[in-house]
Design an enzyme around this catalytic site. Sequence first.
Site, PDB file in Angstrom:
ATOM      1  N   GLU A 113      49.807  29.801  55.978  1.00 34.46           N
ATOM      2  CA  GLU A 113      48.517  30.510  55.943  1.00 34.46           C
ATOM      3  C   GLU A 113      47.883  30.347  54.571  1.00 34.46           C
ATOM      4  O   GLU A 113      48.558  29.986  53.608  1.00 34.46           O
ATOM      5  CB  GLU A 113      48.746  32.017  56.156  1.00 34.46           C
ATOM      6  CG  GLU A 113      49.179  32.356  57.540  1.00 34.46           C
ATOM      7  CD  GLU A 113      49.488  33.846  57.691  1.00 34.46           C
ATOM      8  OE1 GLU A 113      49.275  34.621  56.740  1.00 34.46           O
ATOM      9  OE2 GLU A 113      49.949  34.216  58.774  1.00 34.46           O
ATOM     10  N   LYS A 115      46.328  31.918  51.188  1.00 34.46           N
ATOM     11  CA  LYS A 115      46.518  33.153  50.416  1.00 34.46           C
ATOM     12  C   LYS A 115      45.139  33.586  49.921  1.00 34.46           C
ATOM     13  O   LYS A 115      44.631  33.064  48.929  1.00 34.46           O
ATOM     14  CB  LYS A 115      47.487  32.918  49.250  1.00 34.46           C
ATOM     15  CG  LYS A 115      47.865  34.206  48.552  1.00 34.46           C
ATOM     16  CD  LYS A 115      49.028  33.972  47.613  1.00 34.46           C
ATOM     17  CE  LYS A 115      49.571  35.254  47.005  1.00 34.46           C
ATOM     18  NZ  LYS A 115      48.592  36.172  46.498  1.00 34.46           N
ATOM     19  N   ASP A 117      42.177  35.427  48.250  1.00 31.72           N
ATOM     20  CA  ASP A 117      42.135  36.070  46.937  1.00 31.72           C
ATOM     21  C   ASP A 117      41.196  37.272  46.988  1.00 31.72           C
ATOM     22  O   ASP A 117      40.032  37.196  46.618  1.00 31.72           O
ATOM     23  CB  ASP A 117      41.639  35.042  45.906  1.00 31.72           C
ATOM     24  CG  ASP A 117      41.990  35.471  44.498  1.00 31.72           C
ATOM     25  OD1 ASP A 117      42.718  36.474  44.349  1.00 31.72           O
ATOM     26  OD2 ASP A 117      41.540  34.808  43.552  1.00 31.72           O
ATOM     27  N   TYR A 224      46.192  39.305  58.562  1.00 32.01           N
ATOM     28  CA  TYR A 224      47.352  38.417  58.577  1.00 32.01           C
ATOM     29  C   TYR A 224      48.669  39.079  58.956  1.00 32.01           C
ATOM     30  O   TYR A 224      49.726  38.484  58.784  1.00 32.01           O
ATOM     31  CB  TYR A 224      47.501  37.692  57.234  1.00 32.01           C
ATOM     32  CG  TYR A 224      47.500  38.596  56.021  1.00 32.01           C
ATOM     33  CD1 TYR A 224      48.508  39.543  55.831  1.00 32.01           C
ATOM     34  CD2 TYR A 224      46.504  38.494  55.061  1.00 32.01           C
ATOM     35  CE1 TYR A 224      48.522  40.363  54.731  1.00 32.01           C
ATOM     36  CE2 TYR A 224      46.508  39.311  53.945  1.00 32.01           C
ATOM     37  CZ  TYR A 224      47.518  40.247  53.788  1.00 32.01           C
ATOM     38  OH  TYR A 224      47.530  41.067  52.698  1.00 32.01           O
ATOM     39  N   LYS A 315      51.509  29.293  44.760  1.00 29.36           N
ATOM     40  CA  LYS A 315      50.235  29.538  44.066  1.00 29.36           C
ATOM     41  C   LYS A 315      49.709  28.246  43.456  1.00 29.36           C
ATOM     42  O   LYS A 315      50.480  27.469  42.883  1.00 29.36           O
ATOM     43  CB  LYS A 315      50.438  30.580  42.967  1.00 29.36           C
ATOM     44  CG  LYS A 315      50.925  31.919  43.496  1.00 29.36           C
ATOM     45  CD  LYS A 315      49.898  32.992  43.377  1.00 29.36           C
ATOM     46  CE  LYS A 315      49.811  33.524  41.982  1.00 29.36           C
ATOM     47  NZ  LYS A 315      48.887  34.653  41.886  1.00 29.36           N
ATOM     48  N   CYS A 409      21.304  32.845  11.254  1.00 27.34           N
ATOM     49  CA  CYS A 409      20.923  33.039  12.655  1.00 27.34           C
ATOM     50  C   CYS A 409      20.058  31.860  13.113  1.00 27.34           C
ATOM     51  O   CYS A 409      19.071  31.525  12.449  1.00 27.34           O
ATOM     52  CB  CYS A 409      20.146  34.348  12.792  1.00 27.34           C
ATOM     53  SG  CYS A 409      19.465  34.578  14.446  1.00 27.34           S
ATOM     54  N   CYS A 412      16.331  33.340  13.668  1.00 28.08           N
ATOM     55  CA  CYS A 412      15.454  33.941  12.654  1.00 28.08           C
ATOM     56  C   CYS A 412      15.899  33.613  11.228  1.00 28.08           C
ATOM     57  O   CYS A 412      15.330  34.123  10.272  1.00 28.08           O
ATOM     58  CB  CYS A 412      15.365  35.453  12.862  1.00 28.08           C
ATOM     59  SG  CYS A 412      16.890  36.287  12.437  1.00 28.08           S
ATOM     60  N   CYS A 427      23.849  38.796  13.748  1.00 24.77           N
ATOM     61  CA  CYS A 427      22.617  38.662  12.989  1.00 24.77           C
ATOM     62  C   CYS A 427      22.124  40.079  12.735  1.00 24.77           C
ATOM     63  O   CYS A 427      21.878  40.827  13.679  1.00 24.77           O
ATOM     64  CB  CYS A 427      21.571  37.883  13.790  1.00 24.77           C
ATOM     65  SG  CYS A 427      19.923  38.062  13.070  1.00 24.77           S
ATOM     66  N   CYS A 433      14.318  39.710  14.863  1.00 27.02           N
ATOM     67  CA  CYS A 433      14.964  38.525  15.465  1.00 27.02           C
ATOM     68  C   CYS A 433      14.570  38.489  16.958  1.00 27.02           C
ATOM     69  O   CYS A 433      14.907  39.422  17.712  1.00 27.02           O
ATOM     70  CB  CYS A 433      16.473  38.624  15.281  1.00 27.02           C
ATOM     71  SG  CYS A 433      17.359  37.249  16.024  1.00 27.02           S
TER      72      CYS A 433
HETATM   73  S1  IVH Z   1      51.599  38.632  53.672  1.00 24.04           S
HETATM   74  C1  IVH Z   1      55.212  41.386  53.174  1.00 24.04           C
HETATM   75  N1  IVH Z   1      49.715  36.837  53.922  1.00 24.04           N
HETATM   76  O1  IVH Z   1      48.985  38.441  48.657  1.00 24.04           O
HETATM   77  C2  IVH Z   1      54.181  40.351  53.000  1.00 24.04           C
HETATM   78  N2  IVH Z   1      49.646  38.257  52.022  1.00 24.04           N
HETATM   79  O2  IVH Z   1      51.547  38.872  46.898  1.00 24.04           O
HETATM   80  C3  IVH Z   1      52.826  40.869  53.011  1.00 24.04           C
HETATM   81  N3  IVH Z   1      47.716  37.868  50.562  1.00 24.04           N
HETATM   82  O3  IVH Z   1      49.352  41.914  48.625  1.00 24.04           O
HETATM   83  C4  IVH Z   1      51.785  39.952  52.578  1.00 24.04           C
HETATM   84  N4  IVH Z   1      46.811  36.260  51.739  1.00 24.04           N
HETATM   85  O4  IVH Z   1      47.138  40.998  49.318  1.00 24.04           O
HETATM   86  C5  IVH Z   1      50.207  37.825  53.173  1.00 24.04           C
HETATM   87  N5  IVH Z   1      48.095  35.220  54.299  1.00 24.04           N
HETATM   88  C6  IVH Z   1      48.571  36.203  53.566  1.00 24.04           C
HETATM   89  C7  IVH Z   1      47.949  36.635  52.374  1.00 24.04           C
HETATM   90  C8  IVH Z   1      48.518  37.663  51.631  1.00 24.04           C
HETATM   91  C9  IVH Z   1      46.690  37.015  50.669  1.00 24.04           C
HETATM   92  C10 IVH Z   1      47.900  38.820  49.445  1.00 24.04           C
HETATM   93  C11 IVH Z   1      48.165  40.233  49.868  1.00 24.04           C
HETATM   94  C12 IVH Z   1      49.447  40.642  49.221  1.00 24.04           C
HETATM   95  C13 IVH Z   1      49.660  39.578  48.196  1.00 24.04           C
HETATM   96  C14 IVH Z   1      51.138  39.290  48.127  1.00 24.04           C
END
Ligand code: IVH
Length: 671
Positions: A113, A115, A117, A224, A315, A409, A412, A427, A433
């Site tokens: 999946e 991640k 942000d 998720y 990451k 500056c 000025c 300045c 200015c």
């Molecule tokens: S699963 C027990 N799936 O990442 C596992 N987390 O470091 C629960 N996050 O606090 C998390 N995308 O806010 C999961 N596809 C994804 C995610 C995800 C973003 C975030 C989530 C969590 C943090 C984990």
Amino acid sequence: MVDKSIQLRIIQLTSDLHAHNYRYYVENNPQVSDFEFDMLLKELQELEQKFPELALENSPTKRVGGDITKKFEVFKHKYPMLSLSNTYSAEEICEWEERIQKSIGRQINYVCELKYDGVAIGLRYENGNLIRAVTRGDGEKGEDVTANVRTIKSVPLALNGNYPLDFEIRGEIFLPKSKFEELNKERELQGEILFANPRNTAAGTLKLQDSRIVAERNLSSFLYGVYGVSGLFDGHFESVQHAGQWGFQVPKTMNNYIALVDNIEDVLKFISYWDQHRYSLPFDIDGVVIKVNEFAIQEELGFTAKFPRWAIAYKFKAQQVETIVESIDFQVGRTGAITPVANLIPVFLGGTTIKRASLHNADQIKKLGLRIGDTVRVEKGGEIIPKIIGVVTEKRNASAPLFSFIKKCPQCQTVLVRNEGEAQHYCPNEKTCPPQVKGKIEHFISRRAMNIDGVGVETIDALLKNGLIASVADLYSLQRADLMALDRMAEKSVENILQAIEDSKAVPFERVLFALGIRHVGETVAKKLVKYFSSIDELAVATFDELIAVDEVGEKIAYSILQFFETEEHIKLIASLKSANLHFFSTHKQNISNILAGKIIVISGTFQSFSRDELKELIEINGGKNGSTVTKKTDFIIAGENMGPSKLKQAKELNIQLLSENDFIKFISQT
Ligand code: IVH
């Protein structure tokens, strides 16, 4: 008796609008025009207004917001909200997979999946209705942000199909990149401080008290994880795809936002695909999450103290590129602060072309040992402005001279100053200015300060150019004829401007103080100062010690305030603003007692009956001061649950008494 047909119409409209919302926000496939949608919504709003008792609990009319949350209640999660162990290395992903394979010893499927942000959220549904939305908090307890989450269009208020009657679903709330850019454009126009990145904006938005503003921000979501549905599904993938049928926005295999795979090679392919393509997504991701699919295997693997063993996050490293510094410009801010900015040979990085990078201050340039023509490594993290990470010295032209910071500056020509202990050059010519004069006026009239609407940047330019104003005080002596004489100024606009200037006289002291633009005195500090000093005259004579006793005021701010009031120009400015009838005193509540007079009290931990702000107020209206750190001057600490460990340690060392919230109330109630 209400006509049955009205009740039926309300039910029909509610259900149709939910379905249209889903098609529009989740499936991206609207089946009615915006106009038709608005008409249906309007009809429902009118019916609900006439017959409020018939409105359904999760009516789509509630999406527009309106509920105010004064204090977010703390809510204990039914299942702890854990985080994920993470790595930046593909090798470690392979090791993780090998470990699992060894301990399970049979075929394992993995779900890959994105991640997202954003901000984690847990949503509770009962009988198909959203009943609660709670943030992650410390994993055990989070904050109830239901009123705000209700405004997020991709979060269904009422579910479709064959959903479980009582379950929780978790996911991420985020701000799409395009919405983030629109929001910042709007803020720039309004002269407001820009948000740093979509994640922080989403987090801040979820905590706004006014859900109407949340509704305007256009947050979105991806779900998720389905919880509390044991026995219904064999695996994670299936459960998430089903949640899509109930109305949630879930990732789809079609666009490769999610993949069910049965070998590590495909996991690595998914990672590498998104490492390369992440910038083309309409939202930010900071990595990829790999989860064991089968629930039975997840259970076998279990958890460590902090993380599930059945999932891991990969990451992405922040992307870096090399480019060349062609020149360095110096920007002059409204407070006179000088910011060096590097002009770069444009390079493509993280989905955008980068032409400039902030160099922050002279120390940063020195640290980098920067020379014009240097090849530098530029990195784009979560922030909008890219960072220069380092110089590629091997590529340096050895004869290039070291870059030296300007002495005067650029606007000025006044000789710059640098206060002891500060990194920034300034300045000092704030009176003439040009960017400072203009910047101060722009700040003064901005929405969060005096809110003088209708005066745009162009009007300020014209007023300055025509000599009609030289400082903010002159705004209050502007006449109709002055404004009418400006180019392209219609009568109606003139009326509006004069009215807005007049209205600004009602702005409370704390905002007037912020509007003055004292260096380092932002909105929050201005508010704190007004709580301690009830008029500008009191503040003007405050000593250094009195200033630093104020919560959030440190040495740097205290010096800046002292310096501000030492300048004759500022005293004159305040005098003329006073004669224009601006508020320079607070209309604060009278103290109810002086039982805490001369006492400095620190608050730490979480409380049952009062919020921290309420406790602060109680301290203040009883004559005490709220200190932010425990020092030997602290008289006692109001200690709640989970008091900060460093505060606790210091309290023990300094032998400072701890009072519970109840003890504190008893103490201030004695007469
Ligand atoms: S699963 C027990 N799936 O990442 C596992 N987390 O470091 C629960 N996050 O606090 C998390 N995308 O806010 C999961 N596809 C994804 C995610 C995800 C973003 C975030 C989530 C969590 C943090 C984990």
